[in-house]
Design an enzyme around this catalytic site. Structure first.
Site, short mmCIF file in Angstrom:
data_model
loop_
_atom_site.label_atom_id
_atom_site.label_comp_id
_atom_site.label_asym_id
_atom_site.label_seq_id
_atom_site.Cartn_x
_atom_site.Cartn_y
_atom_site.Cartn_z
N SER A 194 52.59 -56.08 -23.89
CA SER A 194 53.56 -56.44 -23.16
C SER A 194 53.69 -55.91 -21.59
CB SER A 194 54.89 -56.60 -23.83
OG SER A 194 55.54 -55.05 -23.87
N MET A 234 47.07 -45.94 -27.87
CA MET A 234 47.40 -45.09 -28.86
C MET A 234 46.21 -44.24 -29.26
SD MET A 234 50.45 -46.14 -28.61
CE MET A 234 51.35 -45.08 -29.85
N ARG A 235 45.34 -43.74 -28.61
CA ARG A 235 44.48 -42.70 -28.97
C ARG A 235 44.60 -41.57 -27.74
NH1 ARG A 235 43.25 -43.11 -33.41
NH2 ARG A 235 41.44 -41.65 -33.25
N LEU A 286 43.11 -38.95 -25.60
CA LEU A 286 41.93 -38.88 -24.62
C LEU A 286 41.69 -37.36 -24.30
CD1 LEU A 286 42.69 -41.67 -22.20
CD2 LEU A 286 40.89 -41.71 -24.08
N HIS A 292 55.40 -43.94 -20.50
CA HIS A 292 55.90 -43.32 -21.94
C HIS A 292 57.19 -43.64 -21.96
CE1 HIS A 292 56.20 -40.16 -24.96
NE2 HIS A 292 57.14 -39.81 -24.37
N GLU A 306 46.94 -32.34 -20.77
CA GLU A 306 48.20 -32.21 -21.43
C GLU A 306 48.96 -33.48 -21.76
OE1 GLU A 306 46.82 -28.86 -22.42
OE2 GLU A 306 49.06 -29.27 -22.71
N THR A 351 62.36 -53.45 -21.74
CA THR A 351 62.58 -54.18 -20.54
C THR A 351 62.48 -53.42 -19.30
OG1 THR A 351 64.16 -55.38 -21.83
CG2 THR A 351 64.44 -55.68 -19.57
N GLU A 380 60.35 -50.81 -19.06
CA GLU A 380 59.01 -50.51 -18.53
C GLU A 380 58.37 -51.83 -17.93
OE1 GLU A 380 57.00 -49.71 -22.40
OE2 GLU A 380 58.90 -48.75 -23.13
C1 GRF Z 1 55.55 -49.41 -25.56
O1 GRF Z 1 56.78 -49.17 -26.56
C2 GRF Z 1 55.55 -48.39 -24.63
O2 GRF Z 1 56.97 -47.64 -24.59
C3 GRF Z 1 54.47 -47.55 -25.14
O3 GRF Z 1 53.78 -48.38 -26.07
C4 GRF Z 1 54.47 -49.45 -26.42
C5 GRF Z 1 53.54 -50.59 -25.54
O4 GRF Z 1 53.92 -51.80 -25.96
N1 GRF Z 1 53.70 -46.99 -24.23
P1 GRF Z 1 53.18 -53.03 -25.16
O5 GRF Z 1 51.76 -53.06 -26.20
O6 GRF Z 1 52.88 -52.88 -23.97
O7 GRF Z 1 54.07 -54.25 -25.56
#
Ligand code: GRF
Length: 195
Positions: free
Chosen positions: A12, A89-90, A92, A108, A142, A171, A173
């Site tokens: 998203s 989610m990896r 680096l 984040h 870090e 929302t 983000e």
């Molecule tokens: C969201 O929870 C964001 O806070 C975090 O990972 C998730 C990404 O969601 N970075 P999406 O794949 O962008 O919908």
């Protein structure tokens, strides 16, 4: 500027970034890449005509360097100038991050420096915080540490669950990341602070 977006899930944030890069925006998307072929964001990117790539991390086991040696190839081929991590989610390595110093961003879901790492919404609730939010920062070796480029704040409600709070943050983000990318691609590191 050519922007590559890395994701692991639904994307998203990636969609919000893609949809923002129009008109006089100084950047255009050049690649959406995932470590998971199952990532829902890949089909959303393809539907918007953006080239995609998958480098599955699983065959590499714990050999992060070998995974990253493959991960870098589509980024070079796409001639990416900026890399946006959006739910990637990896972790680096410093070696990979070092190649993108000053050119890699991440979003984040907390008001850094609070709550680096995972489960940020539950931790904010457990901490009794009245305010929470999200941060876009430059990626440094870090985890969740680099210079802050933007933040957006949301109120915490007494009846919030991690899911309701996460939804309220998400929302924001989708407002924050495009605003930061536009400013960053235009050459400014002035932080974006959304009310
Ligand atoms: C969201 O929870 C964001 O806070 C975090 O990972 C998730 C990404 O969601 N970075 P999406 O794949 O962008 O919908």
């Amino acid at each position: 500027k050519r922007v590559a977006i890395l994701l692991s899930g639904g994307g998203s944030n990636m969609v919000a970034l893609l949809d923002s890069m129009t008109g006089d925006h100084p950047a255009r998307p050049c690649l959406v890449m995932s470590n998971a072929a199952s990532a829902g964001g890949l089909s959303k990117a393809a539907a918007r005509g953006v080239p995609t790539a998958v480098v599955d991390h699983r065959p590499f086991g714990q050999d992060r360097a070998a995974f990253e040696a493959e991960l870098i190839k589509p980024l070079i081929a796409a001639q990416a100038d900026i890399v946006c991590l959006a739910g990637f989610m990896r972790v680096l390595t410093a070696g990979f991050v070092g190649l993108w110093t000053g050119r890699m961003l991440n979003i984040h879901p907390s008001l850094l420096p609070k709550y680096r790492g995972l489960h940020t919404h539950a931790r904010a609730l457990d901490g009794g915080d009245s305010e929470h939010g999200c941060t876009v920062h430059e990626v440094t070796p870090e985890l969740d540490e680099g210079p802050i480029l933007g933040q957006a704040r949301v109120p915490v409600h007494a009846d919030d669950t991690p899911d309701t709070l996460a939804a309220r943050v998400l929302t924001q983000e989708h407002r924050l990341y495009p605003a930061v990318l536009r400013r960053f691609a235009g050459g400014s590191r002035e932080p974006v602070l959304l009310p």
